[in-house]
Design a protein around this motif. Structure first.
Motif, mmCIF file in Angstrom:
data_model
loop_
_atom_site.group_PDB
_atom_site.id
_atom_site.type_symbol
_atom_site.label_atom_id
_atom_site.label_comp_id
_atom_site.label_asym_id
_atom_site.label_seq_id
_atom_site.Cartn_x
_atom_site.Cartn_y
_atom_site.Cartn_z
ATOM 1 N N THR A 11 -33.995 -10.557 1.036
ATOM 2 C CA THR A 11 -32.598 -10.202 1.252
ATOM 3 C C THR A 11 -32.284 -8.785 0.825
ATOM 4 O OG1 THR A 11 -32.029 -11.072 -0.930
ATOM 5 C CG2 THR A 11 -31.830 -12.574 0.942
ATOM 6 N N PHE A 12 -33.179 -8.166 0.056
ATOM 7 C CA PHE A 12 -32.858 -6.829 -0.456
ATOM 8 C C PHE A 12 -34.072 -5.920 -0.342
ATOM 9 C CE2 PHE A 12 -32.214 -3.641 -3.771
ATOM 10 C CZ PHE A 12 -30.945 -3.225 -3.443
ATOM 11 N N PRO A 13 -33.935 -4.785 0.326
ATOM 12 C CA PRO A 13 -35.056 -3.864 0.463
ATOM 13 C C PRO A 13 -35.255 -3.041 -0.803
ATOM 14 C CG PRO A 13 -33.130 -2.981 1.565
ATOM 15 C CD PRO A 13 -32.731 -4.336 1.036
ATOM 16 N N THR A 14 -36.424 -2.523 -0.974
ATOM 17 C CA THR A 14 -36.711 -1.668 -2.121
ATOM 18 C C THR A 14 -36.077 -0.307 -1.929
ATOM 19 O OG1 THR A 14 -38.727 -0.770 -1.156
ATOM 20 C CG2 THR A 14 -38.926 -2.816 -2.420
ATOM 21 N N SER A 15 -35.955 0.441 -3.031
ATOM 22 C CA SER A 15 -35.315 1.756 -2.958
ATOM 23 C C SER A 15 -36.041 2.683 -2.004
ATOM 24 C CB SER A 15 -35.271 2.380 -4.358
ATOM 25 O OG SER A 15 -34.519 1.576 -5.236
ATOM 26 N N ALA A 16 -37.354 2.549 -1.905
ATOM 27 C CA ALA A 16 -38.133 3.432 -1.033
ATOM 28 C C ALA A 16 -37.788 3.225 0.431
ATOM 29 C CB ALA A 16 -39.624 3.191 -1.264
ATOM 30 N N ASP A 17 -37.287 2.026 0.776
ATOM 31 C CA ASP A 17 -36.946 1.746 2.168
ATOM 32 C C ASP A 17 -35.670 2.457 2.602
ATOM 33 O OD1 ASP A 17 -39.103 0.053 2.582
ATOM 34 O OD2 ASP A 17 -38.046 -1.684 1.774
ATOM 35 N N TRP A 18 -34.853 2.874 1.633
ATOM 36 C CA TRP A 18 -33.552 3.433 1.978
ATOM 37 C C TRP A 18 -33.654 4.952 2.129
ATOM 38 C CZ3 TRP A 18 -29.928 0.216 3.445
ATOM 39 C CH2 TRP A 18 -30.026 -1.121 3.041
ATOM 40 N N HIS A 19 -34.359 5.395 3.165
ATOM 41 C CA HIS A 19 -34.489 6.832 3.362
ATOM 42 C C HIS A 19 -33.211 7.438 3.916
ATOM 43 C CE1 HIS A 19 -35.779 4.742 7.045
ATOM 44 N NE2 HIS A 19 -35.255 5.766 7.696
ATOM 45 N N ARG A 20 -32.336 6.641 4.464
ATOM 46 C CA ARG A 20 -31.017 7.124 4.871
ATOM 47 C C ARG A 20 -30.019 5.977 4.730
ATOM 48 N NH1 ARG A 20 -28.864 5.940 9.797
ATOM 49 N NH2 ARG A 20 -30.137 4.740 11.259
ATOM 50 N N ALA A 21 -28.771 6.332 4.488
ATOM 51 C CA ALA A 21 -27.751 5.313 4.278
ATOM 52 C C ALA A 21 -27.399 4.643 5.603
ATOM 53 C CB ALA A 21 -26.503 5.944 3.673
ATOM 54 N N PRO A 22 -27.271 3.319 5.604
ATOM 55 C CA PRO A 22 -26.856 2.627 6.826
ATOM 56 C C PRO A 22 -25.370 2.849 7.071
ATOM 57 C CG PRO A 22 -26.977 1.082 5.017
ATOM 58 C CD PRO A 22 -27.490 2.397 4.490
ATOM 59 N N ASP A 23 -24.931 2.597 8.297
ATOM 60 C CA ASP A 23 -23.508 2.691 8.587
ATOM 61 C C ASP A 23 -22.749 1.559 7.908
ATOM 62 O OD1 ASP A 23 -23.631 4.964 10.292
ATOM 63 O OD2 ASP A 23 -24.502 3.690 11.836
ATOM 64 N N ILE A 24 -23.351 0.372 7.864
ATOM 65 C CA ILE A 24 -22.698 -0.795 7.270
ATOM 66 C C ILE A 24 -23.661 -1.459 6.297
ATOM 67 C CG2 ILE A 24 -21.586 -3.016 7.680
ATOM 68 C CD1 ILE A 24 -21.042 -2.137 10.541
ATOM 69 N N LEU A 25 -23.202 -1.694 5.079
ATOM 70 C CA LEU A 25 -23.938 -2.506 4.124
ATOM 71 C C LEU A 25 -23.217 -3.846 4.021
ATOM 72 C CD1 LEU A 25 -26.018 -3.087 1.878
ATOM 73 C CD2 LEU A 25 -24.403 -2.010 0.273
ATOM 74 N N ALA A 26 -23.903 -4.926 4.342
ATOM 75 C CA ALA A 26 -23.316 -6.260 4.286
ATOM 76 C C ALA A 26 -23.799 -6.979 3.031
ATOM 77 C CB ALA A 26 -23.696 -7.063 5.528
ATOM 78 N N ILE A 27 -22.851 -7.421 2.219
ATOM 79 C CA ILE A 27 -23.156 -8.234 1.040
ATOM 80 C C ILE A 27 -22.758 -9.661 1.393
ATOM 81 C CG2 ILE A 27 -22.720 -8.576 -1.418
ATOM 82 C CD1 ILE A 27 -21.871 -5.626 -1.549
ATOM 83 N N VAL A 28 -23.736 -10.470 1.710
ATOM 84 C CA VAL A 28 -23.459 -11.781 2.295
ATOM 85 C C VAL A 28 -24.474 -12.796 1.784
ATOM 86 C CG1 VAL A 28 -23.155 -13.075 4.447
ATOM 87 C CG2 VAL A 28 -22.629 -10.629 4.391
ATOM 88 N N GLU A 29 -23.978 -13.967 1.400
ATOM 89 C CA GLU A 29 -24.886 -15.061 1.068
ATOM 90 C C GLU A 29 -25.438 -15.657 2.367
ATOM 91 O OE1 GLU A 29 -25.742 -15.886 -2.222
ATOM 92 O OE2 GLU A 29 -24.711 -13.972 -2.412
ATOM 93 N N GLU A 30 -26.598 -16.263 2.271
ATOM 94 C CA GLU A 30 -27.305 -16.738 3.459
ATOM 95 C C GLU A 30 -26.460 -17.681 4.303
ATOM 96 O OE1 GLU A 30 -30.178 -16.609 6.180
ATOM 97 O OE2 GLU A 30 -30.167 -15.460 4.306
ATOM 98 N N ARG A 31 -25.641 -18.517 3.672
ATOM 99 C CA ARG A 31 -24.872 -19.515 4.428
ATOM 100 C C ARG A 31 -23.821 -18.883 5.337
ATOM 101 N NH1 ARG A 31 -23.639 -19.781 -0.892
ATOM 102 N NH2 ARG A 31 -21.510 -19.357 -1.587
ATOM 103 N N HIS A 32 -23.446 -17.632 5.064
ATOM 104 C CA HIS A 32 -22.440 -16.973 5.903
ATOM 105 C C HIS A 32 -23.043 -15.877 6.777
ATOM 106 C CE1 HIS A 32 -19.094 -19.059 4.139
ATOM 107 N NE2 HIS A 32 -19.358 -18.627 2.925
ATOM 108 N N ARG A 33 -24.349 -15.662 6.679
ATOM 109 C CA ARG A 33 -24.939 -14.523 7.374
ATOM 110 C C ARG A 33 -24.801 -14.634 8.896
ATOM 111 N NH1 ARG A 33 -30.262 -10.903 6.268
ATOM 112 N NH2 ARG A 33 -30.528 -10.116 8.382
ATOM 113 N N ALA A 34 -24.985 -15.818 9.447
ATOM 114 C CA ALA A 34 -24.909 -15.969 10.912
ATOM 115 C C ALA A 34 -23.528 -15.582 11.421
ATOM 116 C CB ALA A 34 -25.251 -17.399 11.306
ATOM 117 N N ALA A 35 -22.467 -15.994 10.691
ATOM 118 C CA ALA A 35 -21.110 -15.669 11.121
ATOM 119 C C ALA A 35 -20.862 -14.165 11.049
ATOM 120 C CB ALA A 35 -20.100 -16.419 10.261
ATOM 121 N N VAL A 36 -21.381 -13.522 9.996
ATOM 122 C CA VAL A 36 -21.183 -12.079 9.855
ATOM 123 C C VAL A 36 -22.003 -11.324 10.900
ATOM 124 C CG1 VAL A 36 -21.398 -10.113 8.289
ATOM 125 C CG2 VAL A 36 -20.667 -12.329 7.409
#
Length: 334
Positions: A11-36
């Protein structure tokens, strides 16, 4: 991380994966991910990144976290919220970045008490159209939306902002009239300067102007008078189609004024009920009227999870001026 900016293998990438900021960061529990995901799929364009509420702590502590953050708090425990909400508040303050928080009605008081930064949008059990429109307004959509309710919702947001600006300017003028009636004789419009300096813009066409405040003291203003006016307003809904008389700004001003006269406190959730509209709409109005300087947040000194709403001194003076003027001419409070 996948090509679309989503984390893979967790559910969470390592710091090295974040070479650029995404347009949207979603903070979502798995049970709501499909709806989001369905909401984001309706918003064309923009890279996304995903994390749960535990991973959000590390992610939000990194510089350049995202363009906007969408945090779905439905069903999240108070302990997790208590840690992450201050980070979201700081994120919104840091660079004027946008934060959308989705919540249940039961969470309104605890979540709103932890957030004071501008640029935070609270959505209470939103519809698909409300959710999508909020993401677009926050800046998450680059190429349009496939949801049919988007245009109407975006237009409603624009109209809301304009209405609040007009209300703020009108109340500022009323308060200015009470403070110094001689300003009208000098050719200056009371309240106009303060409203503009606060960043509010209203229409300056034809306006109704009542008589200048009388030197005779107004009759006593009682909480019962205001509560009777509120009850009369609610009676209309029993005889006409729902939504025909929606006026949340005025309903909330009346409720807070009555509470001031009663020396009682009004929680955010209670004020949402007084607005007589959908909770998300009420929360949006509360935010706008607070930004306009008409409402004030007052933290509960005994419970950090709760905050109360009250009229600002300017709004209180304007409400007293209005009710006094109505009583002097012998008519009912509208």
């Amino acid at each position: 991380m996948g090509d679309d900016g989503r984390a893979t293998g967790g559910t969470f990438p390592t710091s090295a994966d974040w070479h650029r900021a995404p347009d949207i960061l979603a903070i979502v529990e798995e049970r709501h991910r499909a709806a989001v995901e369905e909401v984001f799929d309706a918003v064309r364009g923009g890279s996304r990144a995903w994390t749960d509420w535990c991973g959000a702590i590390e992610r939000l502590n990194q510089p350049g976290s995202a363009g906007i953050v969408v945090a779905d708090a439905r069903g999240v425990g108070e302990a997790e919220l208590a840690v992450v909400l201050p980070l979201l508040d700081a994120f919104a303050r840091g660079g004027g970045q946008r934060v959308i928080i989705v919540l249940d009605f039961e969470q309104i008081d605890s979540i709103s008490a932890a957030l004071a930064a501008p640029g935070i949008e609270l959505l209470c059990a939103p519809t698909m159209a409300e959710y999508v429109a909020a993401v677009i307004v926050a800046g998450g959509g680059a190429g349009g939306v496939r949801d049919s309710g988007r245009e109407a919702e975006a237009e409603r947001l624009r109209q809301l902002h304009e209405q609040v600006a007009r209300i703020a300017e009108t109340l500022a003028r009323l308060a200015g009239d009470v403070a110094d009636p001689t300003l009208r004789e000098s050719g200056r419009e009371p309240g106009r300067e303060s409203a503009r300096e606060a960043g509010h813009v209203g229409e300056h066409g034809m306006r109704y102007r009542g008589p200048a405040p009388s030197a005779v003291a107004a009759p006593d203003i009682t909480a019962r008078d205001i509560r009777d006016a509120i009850r009369a307003r609610r009676l209309r809904d029993q005889h006409f189609a729902g939504g025909l008389f929606e006026d949340p700004a005025w309903d909330m001003l009346l409720d807070l004024f009555a509470a001031e006269l009663e020396r009682s406190q009004v929680s955010v959730s209670s004020l949402c009920i007084a607005a007589a509209v959908a909770p998300t709409t009420a929360l949006r109005w509360i935010a706008k009227l607070t930004d306009a300087g008409l409402f004030e947040r007052q933290p509960d000194p005994f419970d950090r999870r709760r905050a109360y709403m009250a009229l600002s001194a300017r709004a209180s003076a304007a409400m007293r001026a209005y009710v006094g003027a109505v009583q002097r001419i012998g008519t009912a409070i509208a």
